[in-house]
Structure formats: structure tokens, C-alpha cells
Design a protein around this motif. Structure first.
Motif, PDB file in Angstrom:
ATOM      1  N   VAL A  83      25.393  35.247  43.417  1.00 20.14           N
ATOM      2  CA  VAL A  83      25.405  34.923  41.948  1.00 20.14           C
ATOM      3  C   VAL A  83      26.964  34.893  41.585  1.00 20.14           C
ATOM      4  N   ILE A  84      27.690  35.779  42.227  1.00 17.00           N
ATOM      5  CA  ILE A  84      29.050  35.920  41.900  1.00 17.00           C
ATOM      6  C   ILE A  84      30.126  34.617  42.222  1.00 17.00           C
ATOM      7  N   LEU A  85      29.690  34.224  43.390  1.00 19.26           N
ATOM      8  CA  LEU A  85      30.273  32.959  43.596  1.00 19.26           C
ATOM      9  C   LEU A  85      29.881  31.950  42.959  1.00 19.26           C
ATOM     10  N   LEU A  86      28.771  31.721  42.628  1.00 23.87           N
ATOM     11  CA  LEU A  86      28.254  30.658  41.869  1.00 23.87           C
ATOM     12  C   LEU A  86      28.882  30.638  40.395  1.00 23.87           C
ATOM     13  N   ASN A  87      29.126  31.854  39.921  1.00 29.26           N
ATOM     14  CA  ASN A  87      29.808  31.921  38.563  1.00 29.26           C
ATOM     15  C   ASN A  87      31.311  31.539  38.619  1.00 29.26           C
ATOM     16  N   LEU A  88      31.802  32.113  39.534  1.00 33.27           N
ATOM     17  CA  LEU A  88      33.180  31.790  39.978  1.00 33.27           C
ATOM     18  C   LEU A  88      33.399  30.349  40.287  1.00 33.27           C
ATOM     19  N   GLY A  99      34.407  33.984  31.563  1.00 33.24           N
ATOM     20  CA  GLY A  99      33.163  33.685  31.776  1.00 33.24           C
ATOM     21  C   GLY A  99      32.279  33.963  32.951  1.00 33.24           C
ATOM     22  N   ALA A 100      33.136  34.144  33.964  1.00 31.23           N
ATOM     23  CA  ALA A 100      32.571  34.393  35.454  1.00 31.23           C
ATOM     24  C   ALA A 100      32.400  36.025  35.331  1.00 31.23           C
ATOM     25  N   SER A 105      22.465  33.101  34.441  1.00 30.25           N
ATOM     26  CA  SER A 105      24.025  33.805  34.226  1.00 30.25           C
ATOM     27  C   SER A 105      25.185  32.805  34.679  1.00 30.25           C
ATOM     28  N   ALA A 106      24.875  31.879  35.528  1.00 24.33           N
ATOM     29  CA  ALA A 106      25.852  30.785  35.619  1.00 24.33           C
ATOM     30  C   ALA A 106      26.028  29.861  34.628  1.00 24.33           C
TER      31      ALA A 106
END
Length: 215
Positions: free
Chosen positions: A4-9, A19-20, A61-62
Motif C-alpha cells: 500500500v505504501i509503495l502504491l501510494n508513493l 498525498g502519500a 487510499s491510493a
């Protein structure tokens, strides 16, 4: 969590992106709230059905992360949102197939749908492809929730209706359709108006049913 963190970044454009951080923060908060709701869960494992809903939550979340990264453009938002919509109903089908139907799963799916609708409505409005009426498509669930404080009878159980599910799918589909600069106004405004009328009708029908059930 790492995915999830990587997708947002990736979508929000870097580790320093506000935003991330907000997208990931939303995901963590939503998972904690969902975990608290597992009290009384009737199955030993959450199952593949709820795992799909968790993945849809990660996509929401993304989309929150991208809200604060306008340079991303509408097309990544469109494809992520389309994936989230295409998985709607898959979790319910898996729950029925695997014998893991639960009130928790139904509520979890509904809240993810509501969050997706609100985030997409903000994307559509801020993208300038449609008028402010589009915001209404993201608010019904939260207006209904706020109304439960002065009118607690609105918390009553509702009968399962195909029309409610159909209106929900139409709501998300319209929100996705108006994202890319393809249709243009006034077509997008007309679609938003049709979906808004359908939503008002659906929620009004539920309110009237709950009011009658109280009497």
C-alpha cells in the motif's frame, strides 16, 4: 501494508509527497477501525472475500494520495478506480461461495464503497470535468450517518434490495466516467444529475421504510 505504501508513493510522486502520507494514514486508520469491528466475527479466518475488500480499500487510499498530486492527471485515477469498481461484488460472491457471509463483511464492503464514491467525487470536481453537483454523489452515506444522531431509528436493519445495489454501481460508474477529458460538459453534468436523482430516490426509499418500521 508495504505494498500500500509503495502504491501510494508511486502514484503520488515520491516519498516526500503529502498525498502519500495521507493516503497511507487513511489506510492504517481504516484497517484499525475495521479490526475493531471484527468483534463477534463468526468465522475463524477473514477469508478471501474480506481480503478482496482490503485490497479495494488500498486502492481507495491510493486515490486519496493522488488527490494531492494534481500533476498525476486523470488517467491513472481512472484505471485505479475502474479496478476498484470491477472488484465490487467479487467479495460478496466469494463470501457466498466459501460460506463466509457475515454482517461485518457486508458493512466493510459498504463503507469502502462510500469512501470510494466520496474520493472519486472530489477527483471529478477538482478535475473540472463536471459541475459541483458531482459532490452530491459522494455524500449520501455520510449524510445518512450524521442524520442517525438526531434520528437513531435510521440505524435499523434494511431489507436487501437489488435496486440499492444497482444505484450504487451506477453512482460509482458515473463518477468514473466523468474523470477523463472524453465526454465533456454538458454530458458529464447530465450524467451526474441522473445519478444524483437515483441516489436521492434510493436513500429516500430506505428512510421511508425505516420510518414505517419504527411505527
Amino acid at each position: 501494508m508495504v505494498a500500500v505504501i509503495l502504491l501510494n508513493l508511486w502514484l503520488a510522486g515520491g516519498i516526500a509527497s503529502q498525498g502519500a502520507l495521507l493516503g497511507t494514514g487513511f489506510y492504517v486508520a481504516a484497517i484499525l477501525i475495521a479490526w475493531r469491528g471484527l468483534h463477534g466475527f463468526p468465522h475463524a479466518l477473514i477469508g478471501l472475500c474480506n481480503t478482496v475488500t482490503v485490497f479495494r480499500l488500498a486502492l481507495v487510499s491510493a486515490l486519496i494520495a493522488v488527490l494531492f498530486t494534481p500533476a498525476t492527471g486523470p488517467w491513472p485515477v481512472f484505471w485505479v478506480a475502474l479496478l476498484a469498481l470491477s472488484l465490487d461484488g467479487v467479495d460478496g460472491w466469494l463470501a457466498r461461495r466459501d460460506g463466509r457471509v457475515s454482517d461485518f463483511g457486508a458493512r466493510f464492503d459498504m463503507e469502502v464503497d462510500a469512501a470510494l464514491a466520496l474520493v472519486l467525487a472530489l477527483h471529478a470536481f477538482w478535475g473540472g470535468q463536471v459541475g459541483p453537483l458531482i459532490i452530491l454523489l459522494g455524500l449520501p452515506r455520510y449524510i445518512f450517518w450524521v442524520a442517525q444522531f438526531p434520528m437513531p431509528w435510521l440505524e435499523g436493519a434494511l431489507p436487501d434490495r437489488f435496486s440499492r445495489k444497482l444505484v450504487c454501481v451506477m453512482q460509482i460508474a458515473v463518477l468514473i466516467a466523468v474523470l477523463p477529458p472524453v465526454l465533456g460538459r454538458p454530458v458529464t453534468d447530465i450524467l451526474a444529475c441522473i445519478a444524483a436523482v437515483a441516489l436521492v430516490w434510493s436513500f429516500w426509499r430506505d428512510v421511508m421504510w425505516l420510518r414505517q418500521a419504527r411505527l
